[in-house]
Design a protein around this motif. Structure first.
Motif, PDB file in Angstrom:
ATOM      1  N   TRP A 137      48.881  -4.027  56.754  1.00 12.02           N
ATOM      2  CA  TRP A 137      48.481  -2.720  56.231  1.00 12.02           C
ATOM      3  C   TRP A 137      47.948  -1.848  57.374  1.00 12.02           C
ATOM      4  N   ASP A 138      47.808  -0.573  57.072  1.00 12.26           N
ATOM      5  CA  ASP A 138      47.145   0.330  58.008  1.00 12.26           C
ATOM      6  C   ASP A 138      45.640   0.216  57.853  1.00 12.26           C
ATOM      7  N   GLN A 139      44.925   0.824  58.776  1.00 13.17           N
ATOM      8  CA  GLN A 139      43.476   0.672  58.775  1.00 13.17           C
ATOM      9  C   GLN A 139      42.787   1.932  59.277  1.00 13.17           C
ATOM     10  N   GLY A 140      41.546   2.096  58.811  1.00 12.82           N
ATOM     11  CA  GLY A 140      40.652   3.095  59.379  1.00 12.82           C
ATOM     12  C   GLY A 140      39.394   2.334  59.772  1.00 12.82           C
ATOM     13  N   ILE A 141      38.925   2.493  61.022  1.00 12.95           N
ATOM     14  CA  ILE A 141      37.823   1.672  61.520  1.00 12.95           C
ATOM     15  C   ILE A 141      36.618   2.567  61.797  1.00 12.95           C
ATOM     16  N   CYS A 142      35.451   2.176  61.325  1.00 16.29           N
ATOM     17  CA  CYS A 142      34.207   2.933  61.525  1.00 16.29           C
ATOM     18  C   CYS A 142      34.285   4.318  60.876  1.00 16.29           C
ATOM     19  N   ALA A 143      34.543   4.323  59.585  1.00 10.71           N
ATOM     20  CA  ALA A 143      34.718   5.592  58.895  1.00 10.71           C
ATOM     21  C   ALA A 143      33.390   6.325  58.707  1.00 10.71           C
ATOM     22  N   SER A 144      33.378   7.613  59.070  1.00  8.86           N
ATOM     23  CA  SER A 144      32.225   8.443  58.759  1.00  8.86           C
ATOM     24  C   SER A 144      32.584   9.422  57.642  1.00  8.86           C
ATOM     25  N   LYS A 145      33.869   9.435  57.237  1.00  5.36           N
ATOM     26  CA  LYS A 145      34.311  10.280  56.124  1.00  5.36           C
ATOM     27  C   LYS A 145      35.640   9.741  55.595  1.00  5.36           C
ATOM     28  N   ILE A 146      35.762   9.673  54.283  1.00  5.84           N
ATOM     29  CA  ILE A 146      36.998   9.183  53.664  1.00  5.84           C
ATOM     30  C   ILE A 146      37.432  10.184  52.600  1.00  5.84           C
ATOM     31  N   HIS A 147      38.716  10.512  52.600  1.00  7.95           N
ATOM     32  CA  HIS A 147      39.248  11.412  51.584  1.00  7.95           C
ATOM     33  C   HIS A 147      40.569  10.826  51.089  1.00  7.95           C
ATOM     34  N   ILE A 148      40.735  10.750  49.768  1.00  9.38           N
ATOM     35  CA  ILE A 148      41.977  10.202  49.217  1.00  9.38           C
ATOM     36  C   ILE A 148      42.612  11.217  48.277  1.00  9.38           C
ATOM     37  N   ALA A 149      43.891  11.490  48.499  1.00  8.20           N
ATOM     38  CA  ALA A 149      44.650  12.358  47.595  1.00  8.20           C
ATOM     39  C   ALA A 149      46.117  11.961  47.665  1.00  8.20           C
ATOM     40  N   ASP A 150      46.765  11.858  46.529  1.00  7.79           N
ATOM     41  CA  ASP A 150      48.193  11.516  46.443  1.00  7.79           C
ATOM     42  C   ASP A 150      48.543  10.265  47.244  1.00  7.79           C
ATOM     43  N   ARG A 151      47.739   9.265  47.104  1.00  8.15           N
ATOM     44  CA  ARG A 151      47.921   7.980  47.789  1.00  8.15           C
ATOM     45  C   ARG A 151      47.948   8.093  49.320  1.00  8.15           C
ATOM     46  N   ILE A 152      47.376   9.167  49.825  1.00  2.00           N
ATOM     47  CA  ILE A 152      47.187   9.297  51.273  1.00  2.00           C
ATOM     48  C   ILE A 152      45.681   9.246  51.509  1.00  2.00           C
ATOM     49  N   VAL A 153      45.266   8.364  52.403  1.00  2.00           N
ATOM     50  CA  VAL A 153      43.850   8.311  52.726  1.00  2.00           C
ATOM     51  C   VAL A 153      43.643   8.891  54.119  1.00  2.00           C
ATOM     52  N   THR A 154      42.668   9.792  54.219  1.00  3.75           N
ATOM     53  CA  THR A 154      42.312  10.399  55.495  1.00  3.75           C
ATOM     54  C   THR A 154      40.957   9.843  55.899  1.00  3.75           C
ATOM     55  N   GLY A 162      32.858  11.345  70.237  1.00  5.85           N
ATOM     56  CA  GLY A 162      33.356  12.178  69.141  1.00  5.85           C
ATOM     57  C   GLY A 162      34.010  11.365  68.043  1.00  5.85           C
ATOM     58  N   THR A 163      35.039  11.960  67.421  1.00  5.26           N
ATOM     59  CA  THR A 163      35.682  11.306  66.283  1.00  5.26           C
ATOM     60  C   THR A 163      37.203  11.418  66.390  1.00  5.26           C
ATOM     61  N   VAL A 164      37.886  10.484  65.751  1.00  3.32           N
ATOM     62  CA  VAL A 164      39.344  10.542  65.650  1.00  3.32           C
ATOM     63  C   VAL A 164      39.681  10.433  64.167  1.00  3.32           C
ATOM     64  N   THR A 165      40.342  11.450  63.622  1.00  8.88           N
ATOM     65  CA  THR A 165      40.711  11.431  62.203  1.00  8.88           C
ATOM     66  C   THR A 165      42.165  10.997  62.061  1.00  8.88           C
ATOM     67  N   VAL A 166      42.384  10.003  61.199  1.00  8.37           N
ATOM     68  CA  VAL A 166      43.743   9.514  60.972  1.00  8.37           C
ATOM     69  C   VAL A 166      44.068   9.617  59.490  1.00  8.37           C
ATOM     70  N   GLU A 167      45.358   9.722  59.190  1.00  3.11           N
ATOM     71  CA  GLU A 167      45.756   9.650  57.787  1.00  3.11           C
ATOM     72  C   GLU A 167      46.857   8.609  57.643  1.00  3.11           C
ATOM     73  N   MET A 168      46.884   7.967  56.493  1.00  2.00           N
ATOM     74  CA  MET A 168      47.865   6.900  56.272  1.00  2.00           C
ATOM     75  C   MET A 168      48.098   6.758  54.785  1.00  2.00           C
ATOM     76  N   GLU A 169      49.217   6.106  54.468  1.00  4.37           N
ATOM     77  CA  GLU A 169      49.485   5.847  53.062  1.00  4.37           C
ATOM     78  C   GLU A 169      48.747   4.593  52.630  1.00  4.37           C
ATOM     79  N   LEU A 170      48.367   4.547  51.374  1.00  6.33           N
ATOM     80  CA  LEU A 170      47.769   3.341  50.823  1.00  6.33           C
ATOM     81  C   LEU A 170      48.899   2.324  50.593  1.00  6.33           C
ATOM     82  N   PRO A 171      48.622   1.022  50.612  1.00  5.16           N
ATOM     83  CA  PRO A 171      47.311   0.403  50.738  1.00  5.16           C
ATOM     84  C   PRO A 171      46.785   0.415  52.176  1.00  5.16           C
ATOM     85  N   ALA A 172      45.460   0.364  52.285  1.00  7.12           N
ATOM     86  CA  ALA A 172      44.831   0.377  53.596  1.00  7.12           C
ATOM     87  C   ALA A 172      43.484  -0.338  53.547  1.00  7.12           C
ATOM     88  N   VAL A 173      43.042  -0.741  54.725  1.00 11.37           N
ATOM     89  CA  VAL A 173      41.703  -1.312  54.894  1.00 11.37           C
ATOM     90  C   VAL A 173      40.865  -0.270  55.630  1.00 11.37           C
TER      91      VAL A 173
END
Lengths: 249, 323
Positions: A137-154, A162-173
């Motif tokens: 699966w895809d992953q987001g590590i050390c999240a300081s913000k999570i947003h989910i819409a239409d099975r896409i998690v940002t 600083g920060t790096v924002t990624v987006e991926m399709e679910l499922p994810a860790v």
């Protein structure tokens, strides 16, 4: 959409731990334990996603001895819908934990797994990405913000600078950083309700995975953090000291 | 002497230059070579010519492995690193946010347990790492066939550039796979803002700062010293400072040359985050505060009595420099 939150029971981080007399372990017996603080952030986020009707079910999973059950009741009080206790008398390392969680994910089929970025006891910070790897699966590590819409998690990830924002399709860790949210304190009624709730049980051994430890402890010690502690009397003395010794000002 | 060790170091770059974390990881690899011989190979995830050139100039690196094309996405990068690392005895990366994302994935696909945040190497298979926020140092022996390690940058020296011939470069093909997650935004902190984790000077406040106003004075002092502002959990919990400033067990670890602690009592959870500081100076009105035991020098007085004098002295210095 189902979310799994993996939580670990740790010694209360406000307690100073000591090495056992034989220098081979940490004396944790009889110390107050608590939910790993980062996992509390993960659980809080999952409960908020449920409150926003993005997630329909929050399954709290913990691996460990009998005492993990008590903590899972705490998770239910905080808003988890179900609790699964994976019994293991022996403590497991990150790789074994990731394997157990991967097996649970195969059974539960969640769209999202949330857990803390690291446990405050062994501090490996590896389970989340290991689990994502085992599940492919895809992953987001050390999240300081999570947003989910239409099975896409940002996921906004804390980075070295600083920060790096990624987006991926679910499922994810996704692993939670401490700045993700402020966990709630459960109310009395939910604590009482959680006491009567059912905690599902399964043994780690029954999952048929190779869970043997890969590291052998050679030695443990407490570093001495004590220093000189010279007390200065005046602000002028302090300024002088900063100039001379520290090379500043 | 045992068999030769084949050590792979995963390289990172900051604007084309080899990252400090990578330079430290190479020094850690060199220590393993000292225990039983071996060779150090550098693995890049990028094929950018600037990065390849700076990588091949590093001392102690025999070969530089470069992907045919830059590998995009953490999942695909991890797959690439796993395939290459399967021929090695060790894989080392500096402790960084990228390593935090990539190395556990590699460990899991190689079925080995990662050894995170190593601060000392005692043998090719024996490592020291902090646990419980650094309040305990654990020495452990890895029984895995491939040792996957992240090395704490501040614990190993930075490897130098080499004179003479550059290392030989080997190009590897990248296995097929989908780059699924997409980076949509990178925020490089505030311009000119000093990062807590790498700051040479840290000015931090605790509950004794009494409020956000106290912290704005600390912020001014930090700015005048070219340093970063930090806070204890007690101060963050009271809302005096934001959570990203938190230092200690549930926050960040710092290792500045100078750490100035104002109104900080010195709870163990805070001390573990600052113990690598070169000089610790404490100002607290409570003479019995534990912070004094962990300080090089200190002053028993109210922070607000000292701060104006320090700020004035620095402003005076700046004015004299300008004149």
């Amino acid at each position: 959409m189902k979310a799994i939150v993996a939580i670990k029971r740790v010694v209360d981080p406000n307690i100073e731990v000591r090495v056992t007399p034989d220098g081979m372990g940490v004396a944790t017996a009889n110390l107050k334990s608590t939910m790993n603080p980062y996992d509390e952030n993960a659980l809080e986020e999952a409960v908020r996603l449920k409150e926003q009707a993005i997630v329909t079910e929050v399954v709290a999973v913990s691996i460990g001895s009998k005492a993990a059950e008590e903590m899972l009741r705490g998770a239910l009080a905080q808003g988890a819908t179900r609790a699964v206790h994976v019994e293991s008398a022996e403590p497991l390392d990150s790789l074994a934990v990731a394997k157990v969680l991967a097996a649970i994910c195969e059974r539960e089929d969640p769209a999202l797994v949330l857990l803390g970025r690291q446990a405050v006891d062994d501090e490996c910070g590896a389970v989340g990405a290991m689990l994502a790897s085992l599940l492919n699966w895809d992953q987001g590590i050390c999240a300081s913000k999570i947003h989910i819409a239409d099975r896409i998690v940002t996921v906004r990830q804390s980075a070295d600078s600083g920060t790096v924002t990624v987006e991926m399709e679910l499922p994810a860790v996704v692993t939670a950083d401490f700045c993700l949210n402020t966990p709630r304190t459960p109310g009395f009624a939910s604590i009482v309700a959680a006491k009567r709730a059912k905690v599902e049980k399964i043994t780690a051994a029954s999952l048929g995975k190779d869970l043997r430890p890969r590291h052998k402890i050679v030695h443990m010690e407490q570093p001495d953090a004590g220093r000189g502690g010279v007390i200065l009397e005046t602000v002028e003395g302090l300024l002088e000291k900063l100039k001379m010794e520290a090379g500043f000002m | 002497m045992s068999t030769d060790h084949e050590i792979l170091v995963f390289a990172e770059f900051v604007q084309g230059a080899v990252a400090d974390a990578t330079r430290s990881a190479i020094s850690a690899a060199a220590e393993i070579v000292r225990f039983g011989g071996g060779r150090v190979t550098l693995l890049l995830g990028t094929s950018a010519s600037e990065a390849v050139a700076s990588a091949s100039r590093l001392a102690g690196v025999g070969t530089v492995i470069v992907p045919q094309e830059t590998v995009e996405g953490v999942g695909r990068l991890s797959d690439f690193v796993s395939v290459v690392a399967s021929d090695y005895t060790h894989l080392i990366a500096g402790s960084s946010s990228l390593a935090r994302a990539v190395l556990p994935r590699v460990s899991a696909s190689l079925d080995v347990m990662q050894i995170s945040d190593v601060v000392k190497i005692l043998d090719h298979d024996t490592f020291v790492r902090p646990i419980y926020g650094g309040s305990i140092l654990a020495t452990l022996q890895s029984q895995d066939s491939i040792k996957v390690i992240t090395a704490r940058s501040l614990s190993f020296p930075s490897c130098e550039d080499r004179p003479g011939e550059p290392a030989k470069v080997q190009v590897r093909s990248v296995p097929e796979g989908m780059a699924r997650s997409r980076v949509i935004e990178v925020e490089v902190g505030e311009v000119g803002k000093v990062e807590l984790a790498t700051a040479r000077v840290v000015v931090a406040g605790g509950a004794g700062m009494l409020g956000a106003e106290g912290f704005s004075q600390l912020g001014e002092l930090a700015r005048l010293l070219g340093g970063a502002l930090g806070a204890t959990r007690a101060a963050v919990d009271r809302g005096y400072a934001s959570k990203d400033l938190q230092i200690g067990q549930s926050g960040k670890s710092v290792a500045p040359d100078l750490y100035l602690a104002f109104g900080i009592s010195g709870a163990v959870q805070h001390i573990v985050g600052i113990k690598d500081a070169k000089t610790i100076v404490a100002i607290n009105k409570d003479a019995d505060a534990p912070i004094f035991k962990f300080s090089d020098f200190g002053m028993v007085c109210d922070a607000f009595e000292v701060l104006p004098a320090l700020i004035a002295s620095l402003k005076n210095r700046d004015a004299m420099r300008k004149a």
